[in-house]
Design a protein around this motif. Structure first.
Motif, PDB file in Angstrom:
ATOM      1  N   LEU A  45      60.048  24.273   9.765  1.00 46.54           N
ATOM      2  CA  LEU A  45      58.796  24.159   9.019  1.00 46.54           C
ATOM      3  C   LEU A  45      58.814  25.032   7.765  1.00 46.54           C
ATOM      4  CD1 LEU A  45      56.169  24.139  11.931  1.00 46.54           C
ATOM      5  CD2 LEU A  45      57.062  22.187  10.659  1.00 46.54           C
ATOM      6  N   ARG A  46      59.353  26.247   7.871  1.00 50.23           N
ATOM      7  CA  ARG A  46      59.441  27.127   6.705  1.00 50.23           C
ATOM      8  C   ARG A  46      60.386  26.554   5.650  1.00 50.23           C
ATOM      9  NH1 ARG A  46      59.765  31.146  10.715  1.00 50.23           N
ATOM     10  NH2 ARG A  46      62.026  31.299  10.396  1.00 50.23           N
ATOM     11  N   GLU A  47      61.444  25.928   6.103  1.00 55.18           N
ATOM     12  CA  GLU A  47      62.392  25.308   5.176  1.00 55.18           C
ATOM     13  C   GLU A  47      61.739  24.140   4.429  1.00 55.18           C
ATOM     14  OE1 GLU A  47      66.270  22.337   5.409  1.00 55.18           O
ATOM     15  OE2 GLU A  47      65.703  23.503   7.172  1.00 55.18           O
ATOM     16  N   ARG A  48      60.872  23.438   5.102  1.00 56.08           N
ATOM     17  CA  ARG A  48      60.274  22.221   4.536  1.00 56.08           C
ATOM     18  C   ARG A  48      59.020  22.481   3.694  1.00 56.08           C
ATOM     19  NH1 ARG A  48      59.938  16.987   8.303  1.00 56.08           N
ATOM     20  NH2 ARG A  48      62.138  16.706   8.801  1.00 56.08           N
ATOM     21  N   TYR A  49      58.166  23.406   4.180  1.00 60.30           N
ATOM     22  CA  TYR A  49      56.800  23.491   3.663  1.00 60.30           C
ATOM     23  C   TYR A  49      56.385  24.910   3.254  1.00 60.30           C
ATOM     24  CZ  TYR A  49      56.623  19.251   6.596  1.00 60.30           C
ATOM     25  OH  TYR A  49      56.892  18.046   7.205  1.00 60.30           O
ATOM     26  N   ASP A  50      55.373  24.940   2.382  1.00 67.92           N
ATOM     27  CA  ASP A  50      54.590  26.146   2.137  1.00 67.92           C
ATOM     28  C   ASP A  50      53.386  26.038   3.073  1.00 67.92           C
ATOM     29  OD1 ASP A  50      52.825  28.078   1.286  1.00 67.92           O
ATOM     30  OD2 ASP A  50      52.623  27.309  -0.765  1.00 67.92           O
ATOM     31  N   LEU A  51      53.332  26.885   4.090  1.00 70.61           N
ATOM     32  CA  LEU A  51      52.301  26.796   5.125  1.00 70.61           C
ATOM     33  C   LEU A  51      51.126  27.738   4.878  1.00 70.61           C
ATOM     34  CD1 LEU A  51      54.663  26.669   8.236  1.00 70.61           C
ATOM     35  CD2 LEU A  51      53.506  24.734   7.147  1.00 70.61           C
ATOM     36  N   ALA A  52      51.015  28.253   3.662  1.00 68.20           N
ATOM     37  CA  ALA A  52      49.972  29.234   3.356  1.00 68.20           C
ATOM     38  C   ALA A  52      48.569  28.634   3.500  1.00 68.20           C
ATOM     39  CB  ALA A  52      50.154  29.754   1.928  1.00 68.20           C
ATOM     40  N   ASN A  53      47.612  29.527   3.749  1.00 69.62           N
ATOM     41  CA  ASN A  53      46.201  29.121   3.818  1.00 69.62           C
ATOM     42  C   ASN A  53      45.636  29.155   2.401  1.00 69.62           C
ATOM     43  OD1 ASN A  53      43.522  28.676   4.352  1.00 69.62           O
ATOM     44  ND2 ASN A  53      43.338  30.285   5.899  1.00 69.62           N
ATOM     45  N   ARG A  54      45.659  28.003   1.739  1.00 73.15           N
ATOM     46  CA  ARG A  54      45.228  27.913   0.344  1.00 73.15           C
ATOM     47  C   ARG A  54      44.248  26.746   0.222  1.00 73.15           C
ATOM     48  NH1 ARG A  54      49.850  28.312  -1.463  1.00 73.15           N
ATOM     49  NH2 ARG A  54      50.375  26.181  -2.034  1.00 73.15           N
ATOM     50  N   ALA A  55      42.957  27.075   0.287  1.00 76.52           N
ATOM     51  CA  ALA A  55      41.912  26.056   0.316  1.00 76.52           C
ATOM     52  C   ALA A  55      41.521  25.598  -1.084  1.00 76.52           C
ATOM     53  CB  ALA A  55      40.691  26.600   1.039  1.00 76.52           C
ATOM     54  N   ALA A  56      41.143  24.328  -1.168  1.00 78.03           N
ATOM     55  CA  ALA A  56      40.634  23.774  -2.424  1.00 78.03           C
ATOM     56  C   ALA A  56      39.227  24.310  -2.672  1.00 78.03           C
ATOM     57  CB  ALA A  56      40.630  22.256  -2.365  1.00 78.03           C
ATOM     58  N   SER A  57      38.935  24.640  -3.893  1.00 81.37           N
ATOM     59  CA  SER A  57      37.625  25.184  -4.241  1.00 81.37           C
ATOM     60  C   SER A  57      36.545  24.115  -4.094  1.00 81.37           C
ATOM     61  CB  SER A  57      37.640  25.711  -5.678  1.00 81.37           C
ATOM     62  OG  SER A  57      36.367  26.170  -6.062  1.00 81.37           O
TER      63      SER A  57
END
Length: 464
Positions: free
Chosen positions: A65-77
């Motif tokens: 999953l780390r290799e594939r994706y940015d899993l950060a919690n980044r919400a749309a405003s």
């Protein structure tokens, strides 16, 4: 010939027969089989072994999953689901080094394949333990069911692999076609056997109420049952339909489809929402069952047990009565509506007086240049058929954590109404955000959207 000699020959014959039988059994075991392997052993020994293997298995999946994706919690405003959970934004699929999305989209499928630059996050997503498979629930579901019912959906061998901020809102709101005035008919609660009557008595008719009762009633399942080859520490009463389709929606519980063999070809399935079942004409991502009654019956008879009716019989399958029980369950499911979409008119298109210019531009692209509308027409944004994206044009098949990534084949066109409420995306959940989904289809369908066009399209999709 003496009796002693006859006895010796009989003993030798039996011994050779046993050896031959064991040899044949082992030879057969090495060949692919349509049936699930059943290994009976001392339960405590099996559980101890699988518990000891769990950290390495989960570490392997986490690394993928780390290799594939940015899993950060980044919400749309300013973009939330119905009950307020933030919607995640941004492209989370990682590109190969030195490549841009525009460069990738301008390459032919043959070039992408030859250079090996198809993004890792666009490949099929394996189950957290693909060789083992089975129903797997997110922690939020496990905790709430345990709190309400004292029933434990924890697997001793495996935990869910995606972080909660990337999953659907929980508990999901429930919208009824018959009572839109109620808003969330579940009032923010997870519907279980403990509260369904209190929440819906006086709202549903008797058949619908009985159908809901059955949907929150536990039935034996491959990993959750009374036998020694279960995956719960204690013998389990099983799972309910609404353990995966929580509140008639989805909680991103995952499983492997039961209709493909051998194991490495089986698709991970991201539990689809049951919202809008009444307008759908195909059920199951690839099985193309023609009625929700078919789906309800065969899901409980077979898919619960990895598609093996013999294992189902062993583990205590509860065969439902088609004329009453299955019918009642289907009648309730047909009431589950899509969430409100205030900016859409009765034709399913944007009301120009309510939508922004960017959203209107996105709608124009959706039905025009992006060609989304050819498979997802308004008002419900499905053509109720199946399509084959042929993603295998872009990569050489390979094994990924026990999943053989090859052709997906034809997949049902899922409705896009309420899209922002049901991450992750595609049938196996390989796409984390709507932004990822737009990039995926821009590459696969080769429509060559610009960066600004992608932004407009995302804005429109969030209005659905």
């Amino acid at each position: 010939m003496s009796k002693t000699r006859i006895g010796r020959w009989m003993t030798l014959g039996l011994t050779l027969g046993c050896v031959l039988a064991v040899t044949i059994t082992r030879a057969r075991a090495q060949k692919p089989s349509s049936y699930m392997p059943v290994v009976e052993g001392d339960f405590s020994t099996v559980m101890a072994r699988m518990k000891s293997e769990k950290p390495a298995i989960e570490s392997r999946q986490a690394a993928l999953l780390r290799e594939r994706y940015d899993l950060a919690n980044r919400a749309a405003s300013g973009v939330t689901m119905f009950r307020g959970k933030p919607v995640q934004e941004g492209v989370r699929v990682k590109l190969p080094a030195g490549l841009t999305w525009d460069q990738l989209a301008n390459m032919s499928p043959a070039d992408v394949k030859a250079k090996g630059v198809f993004p890792a996050g666009f490949y099929p997503l394996p189950h957290p333990n693909h060789p083992e498979g089975g129903m797997l629930f997110p922690k939020m579901e496990i905790d709430e069911v345990k709190k309400q019912e004292g029933r434990d959906l924890t697997r001793f061998d495996l935990d869910h692999d995606l972080p909660e901020h990337l999953l659907p809102e929980f508990p999901a709101a429930v919208f009824l076609t018959t009572r839109p005035d109620l808003g969330d008919a579940a009032k923010g609660e997870l519907i279980t056997i403990d509260n369904y009557y209190r929440l819906f008595n006086g709202i549903l008719n008797p058949k619908q109420l009985e159908g809901l009762r059955l949907l929150v009633t536990t039935f034996p399942q491959q990993q959750f049952n009374q036998t020694d080859d279960r995956r719960s520490e204690k013998p389990s009463r099983g799972v309910a339909c609404f353990d995966c389709h929580a509140n008639g929606h989805t909680n991103a519980a995952t499983h492997l489809v039961g209709d493909i063999r051998p194991q490495e070809f089986r698709h991970r399935i991201d539990t689809p929402s049951l919202r809008g079942v009444n307008i759908q004409r195909l059920f199951g991502s690839q099985r193309a069952l023609k009625t929700v009654e078919d789906f309800t019956e065969f899901e409980q008879r077979a898919a619960y047990f990895d598609g093996d009716h013999l294992t189902a019989a062993k583990k205590g399958v509860n065969v439902l009565e088609r004329g009453s029980q299955v019918h009642f369950m289907a009648e309730f499911q047909a009431l589950l509506d899509f969430p409100p979409a205030p900016k859409l008119g009765i034709d399913g298109l944007l009301d120009p007086t309510k939508a922004s210019q960017q959203e209107l531009r996105g709608q124009e692209l959706f039905f025009g240049k992006a060609k989304c509308g050819s498979c997802h027409p308004a008002p419900y944004y499905t053509d109720n058929t199946m399509h084959n994206l042929q993603t295998e044009r872009f990569f050489t098949p390979k094994m990924i954590n026990g999943r053989f990534a090859a052709a997906d084949g034809p997949i049902k066109t899922f409705p896009l109404r309420g899209l922002k409420e049901s991450p992750t995306y595609l049938h196996d959940g390989r796409l984390i955000t709507i932004d990822d989904t737009v990039e995926f289809f821009n590459v696969v369908t080769q429509v060559h959207l610009t960066a600004e066009e992608k932004k407009a399209l995302i804005s429109f999709l969030r209005t659905l």
